[in-house]
Design a protein around this motif. Sequence first.
Motif, PDB file in Angstrom:
ATOM      1  N   LYS A   1      -3.696   0.771  -3.039  1.00  0.00           N
ATOM      2  CA  LYS A   1      -3.046  -0.514  -3.247  1.00  0.00           C
ATOM      3  C   LYS A   1      -2.038  -0.422  -4.394  1.00  0.00           C
ATOM      4  O   LYS A   1      -2.332   0.131  -5.454  1.00  0.00           O
TER       5      LYS A   1
ATOM      6  N   GLY B  17      -5.098  -0.721   5.175  1.00  0.00           N
ATOM      7  CA  GLY B  17      -4.610  -1.667   4.170  1.00  0.00           C
ATOM      8  C   GLY B  17      -5.414  -2.940   4.279  1.00  0.00           C
ATOM      9  O   GLY B  17      -4.933  -3.945   4.825  1.00  0.00           O
TER      10      GLY B  17
ATOM     11  N   TYR C 287       0.841  -1.205   0.000  1.00  0.00           N
ATOM     12  CA  TYR C 287       0.000   0.000   0.000  1.00  0.00           C
ATOM     13  C   TYR C 287       0.872   1.249   0.000  1.00  0.00           C
ATOM     14  O   TYR C 287       1.993   1.250   0.530  1.00  0.00           O
TER      15      TYR C 287
END
Length: 348
Positions: free
Chosen positions: A162, A279, A155
């Motif tokens: 992403k 994330g 990330y």
Amino acid sequence: MHLTFNRFFASVIIIFFCGAVNANSEEKELKVLQFNIWQEGTVVPGGFEGIVNNIISLDPDLITFSEVRNYKQVDFIPRLVRALAIKGKTYFGEVSTSTGIISKYKIEKQEVVFPLGDDHGSVLKACVKIDGKEVVLYSAHLDYLNCAYYLPRGYGSSDWKKLEAPVTDIDSLLADNRNSQRDDQVRAILKDVQKEKVKKSIIFIGGDFNEPSHLDWQKDTKDIRDHQGVVINWDCSVLLSEGGFIDSYREKYPDPVAYPGFTYPSNNMEVDVKRLAWGPDADERERIDFIYYHPHPAISLKDVRVVGPLGFILKGQRDNGGNDPQHIVPKDIWPTDHNAILATFIIH
């Protein structure tokens, strides 16, 4: 006969004298709490009351806060001190922003060591006296951008988007990490510490560093927690270690595999899990909240605990595992997305 009596009499005097010395020598516990309060507890329903009630339950002597905002032109620290006083707890504190400090001991001086700029965090310092000893407490809320420990997890470090692939090159990771102001903020602390060392002050640092410890990213953890084989010496913890500071949690629990000490993200059941995961496809569990202390003949470390809800957020889902055995579960609403750290010291 006289010799035997004299020896007996002398022994009684020695025992009495030693007992008197032990009776007069005092040791006092000093509890230090690092508490990221997530925008003053405003994100969690009942968050402000949760802050107050958890402080009462934990009963710390010194507290460092992260994410003090003074919303609606109401100064958070005075408001908190008043709320604690209503419930019978006396603390002292002064107006601050981003970071904050309250203390059971009167604050003799408070000053900004690293100023808040464009919401990149800040460092605050307070001086108190405890039994005639000078005690200095730094509250650090370090820069949240260029959060490079997300890069190996796939990330972005500032937008948390992403990536096509994890970043594992050490030079790239450190270059990104150093684009933050965190190392500058720690260097500002270490520069200020020099004058406190001359005064032989007792020195503590509490804060949300937004950066892991190098002690948690060595060979023993390189293949777990989405470290992707990375072994890296993160800047802030290395700087503090080189400056003579001790990471209280790792001093008490040196094994990062058996005792990870995760502080983020906290498994706050009052908040939708989507607000807790940055994330969501990664194992982002990390220890980023710390209490450091500088060795001093008048203090010793007794205990350190992580405080927060059981479980963590793992790959975007709630997970009931990962807590260390000595974990303290809060007795009231947990107001934040971080776990707190409570360190107990003995003042000799």
